[in-house]
Design a protein around this motif. Structure first.
Motif, PDB file in Angstrom:
ATOM      1  N   GLY A 106       8.113 -21.728  12.321  1.00 31.31           N
ATOM      2  CA  GLY A 106       7.410 -22.539  11.331  1.00 31.31           C
ATOM      3  C   GLY A 106       7.025 -23.908  11.823  1.00 31.31           C
ATOM      4  O   GLY A 106       6.236 -24.611  11.171  1.00 31.31           O
ATOM      5  N   LEU A 162       0.378 -18.473   8.204  1.00 32.12           N
ATOM      6  CA  LEU A 162       1.603 -18.431   7.409  1.00 32.12           C
ATOM      7  C   LEU A 162       1.295 -18.505   5.914  1.00 32.12           C
ATOM      8  O   LEU A 162       1.993 -17.881   5.105  1.00 32.12           O
ATOM      9  N   ALA A 163       0.256 -19.245   5.543  1.00 32.39           N
ATOM     10  CA  ALA A 163      -0.143 -19.286   4.130  1.00 32.39           C
ATOM     11  C   ALA A 163      -0.589 -17.898   3.660  1.00 32.39           C
ATOM     12  O   ALA A 163      -0.237 -17.460   2.552  1.00 32.39           O
ATOM     13  N   ARG A 204       2.641 -15.749   3.456  1.00 37.28           N
ATOM     14  CA  ARG A 204       3.476 -16.130   2.306  1.00 37.28           C
ATOM     15  C   ARG A 204       2.912 -15.546   1.023  1.00 37.28           C
ATOM     16  O   ARG A 204       3.650 -15.054   0.170  1.00 37.28           O
ATOM     17  N   GLN A 205       1.603 -15.646   0.870  1.00 31.32           N
ATOM     18  CA  GLN A 205       0.976 -15.139  -0.353  1.00 31.32           C
ATOM     19  C   GLN A 205       1.161 -13.628  -0.471  1.00 31.32           C
ATOM     20  O   GLN A 205       1.410 -13.103  -1.556  1.00 31.32           O
ATOM     21  N   GLY A 209       3.562 -11.828   1.142  1.00 34.26           N
ATOM     22  CA  GLY A 209       4.986 -11.564   1.017  1.00 34.26           C
ATOM     23  C   GLY A 209       5.549 -10.516   1.951  1.00 34.26           C
ATOM     24  O   GLY A 209       6.734 -10.528   2.251  1.00 34.26           O
ATOM     25  N   ASN A 243       9.008  -8.875   1.137  1.00 36.35           N
ATOM     26  CA  ASN A 243      10.216  -9.614   1.550  1.00 36.35           C
ATOM     27  C   ASN A 243      10.535  -9.436   3.026  1.00 36.35           C
ATOM     28  O   ASN A 243      11.674  -9.686   3.443  1.00 36.35           O
ATOM     29  N   LEU A 264       9.003 -11.171   5.468  1.00 43.57           N
ATOM     30  CA  LEU A 264       8.574 -12.355   6.214  1.00 43.57           C
ATOM     31  C   LEU A 264       9.698 -13.378   6.270  1.00 43.57           C
ATOM     32  O   LEU A 264      10.290 -13.732   5.240  1.00 43.57           O
ATOM     33  N   THR A 265       9.988 -13.874   7.483  1.00 45.49           N
ATOM     34  CA  THR A 265      10.928 -14.981   7.689  1.00 45.49           C
ATOM     35  C   THR A 265      10.234 -16.039   8.520  1.00 45.49           C
ATOM     36  O   THR A 265       9.707 -15.741   9.599  1.00 45.49           O
ATOM     37  N   ILE A 266      10.231 -17.264   8.034  1.00 43.35           N
ATOM     38  CA  ILE A 266       9.639 -18.389   8.760  1.00 43.35           C
ATOM     39  C   ILE A 266      10.762 -19.332   9.159  1.00 43.35           C
ATOM     40  O   ILE A 266      11.510 -19.821   8.299  1.00 43.35           O
ATOM     41  N   ARG A 280      12.515 -22.506   9.786  1.00 41.75           N
ATOM     42  CA  ARG A 280      12.252 -23.825   9.206  1.00 41.75           C
ATOM     43  C   ARG A 280      12.561 -24.935  10.198  1.00 41.75           C
ATOM     44  O   ARG A 280      13.460 -24.815  11.045  1.00 41.75           O
TER      45      ARG A 280
END
Length: 425
Positions: free
Chosen positions: A129, A141-142, A145-146, A148, A151, A153-155, A157
């Protein structure tokens, strides 16, 4: 594993390791803390010394290494991303895709993963990320994320300052597919191509990975593929970062002629220790995008002992300082910087070593610098697979030829190794 058993016995036999539990008196905090600290030190020492091996071959005869895929100015633009795109689109419902990657700017490839998830493919994707170029992955990534990814997806941090300077990055490149047979592609390639103006500016900054030199090697040994898929799952479970202190993280996963090393790990000098064993009569060819620190010293030492070393390195001093080039040149290492008229990168991280008529190859995501050795999540692969060594050596010759060398120095070795590979078939 035997190492775990020995560790348990060692900790149990330490003063306070188990006897304090039988005491009727409440132990002091110091009495508890001393064995705990000693236990941590013992685990650390054990991992440094032992590097427990996990054999995953299972008696199979299938090869550990499959196809070797290269990108570069001599290949069609986007050949590696097109390979990944075709495999994603071909994956049927009920199968799985497990990826971990660093830069991800390719919106078409991201959409293909979204479509795969929607048609019933189990998609697990772990992405950095906060890459070096901040915000580079934001657009894709946007999208993800939208969507999904059910479940999946892992970003990873970004940690707050000052911890961010010590946290490292998710720099591994793993692209695993369960269909039509389990394989994992491992190497240097990031799907960092983009089509809009913002992406074009980012690509100019980080280098065009779709057109520059990169490699993906197909891992086919079933146990190795399972270990790589499990590693992606562990990354996803832990938010994209894995502790270096676990025995699982420090193990060496082996299937006959091929080994996997996961970083961060306590014992980091895998390639450097190989170099420390080289001397007169040994030869090494390497195309390396990042080269600093201890690897430079190890190469210097090998050259002093008489090893013949031939290197192609990235042209920027950020990745390969001129001091490193000068030091190696002074020891007789033949080292050249890769410069392309269009600024295309040489992003490979490949070593081929001929040592007493044995061939050893290294590849993966690992850069030979401080961050990769000590902080980042990386994958390094070591193999004595002769066809792999031949493929990587030929690629070194291609890069050598691209640099307008009059005589390609790898050609005699290619002829010799090629004859051995053909004779073994």
């Amino acid at each position: 594993m035997r190492v775990r058993y020995q560790m348990r016995r060692m900790l149990k036999n330490m003063p306070g390791g188990s006897s304090w539990r039988r005491s009727t008196k409440r132990p002091s905090r110091l009495w508890i803390a001393v064995p705990a600290i000693a236990g941590i030190a013992s685990v650390t020492t054990l991992a440094l010394i032992a590097q427990p091996e996990q054999e995953v071959g299972g008696g199979t005869a299938e090869p550990t290494i499959g196809q070797v895929y290269f990108g570069g100015p001599d290949k069609p633009a986007g050949v590696l991303r097109d390979l990944l795109l075709a495999k994603v689109r071909a994956t049927p419902p009920g199968q799985s895709i497990d990826w971990a990657t660093y830069y991800f700017l390719d919106s078409e490839l991201a959409q293909a993963l979204i479509d795969a998830s929607r048609r019933g493919v189990k998609v697990r994707l772990v992405v950095e990320g906060d890459p070096r170029l901040a915000g580079a992955n934001s657009g894709v990534l946007a999208m993800l994320r939208q969507a999904g990814l059910s479940n999946g997806l892992t970003i990873r941090r970004e940690l707050p300052a000052p911890l961010d300077a010590l946290s490292g990055k998710l720099h591994a490149k793993i692209y695993a597919f369960s269909w039509p047979r389990p394989v994992a592609l491992v190497g240097s390639f990031n799907p960092s191509g983009g089509v809009d103006d913002d992406s074009a500016a980012i690509v100019r900054e980080i280098g065009d990975q779709d057109r520059g030199h990169n490699v993906l090697v197909e891992i086919t040994g079933r146990g190795l593929v399972e270990a790589l898929v499990t590693h992606v799952a562990d990354l996803a479970r832990d938010g994209g970062a894995i502790s270096r202190f676990g025995m699982t993280q420090n193990r060496v996963v082996r299937d006959r002629d091929t080994q996997l090393f996961f970083y961060p790990r306590l014992h980091t000098d895998i390639v450097e220790e190989e170099l420390d064993g080289l001397g007169a009569g040994d030869r090494l060819w390497a195309a390396i995008s990042h080269l600093k620190g201890k690897a430079v010293a190890a190469l210097e030492g090998a050259a002093r002992r008489g090893a013949a070393i031939h290197l192609v390195v990235h042209d920027t001093e950020r990745r390969v300082p001129q001091d490193a080039v000068d030091r190696l040149t002074a020891q007789g290492v033949e080292i050249r910087r890769y410069r392309h008229a269009d600024g295309l990168p040489m992003h490979d991280k490949i070593f081929v070593i001929e040592r007493r008529d044995h061939w050893i190859s290294y590849f993966g995501s690992l850069n030979f610098n401080r961050n990769s050795r000590f902080l980042n999540d990386e994958v390094l692969v070591r193999s004595t697979n002769a066809p792999l060594a031949l493929a990587l050596l030929k690629r070194f010759a291609d890069i050598d030829r691209e640099l307008d060398r009059q005589q390609v120095i790898a050609e005699p070795a290619i002829r010799s190794l090629g004859g051995k590979v053909r004779a073994a078939r």
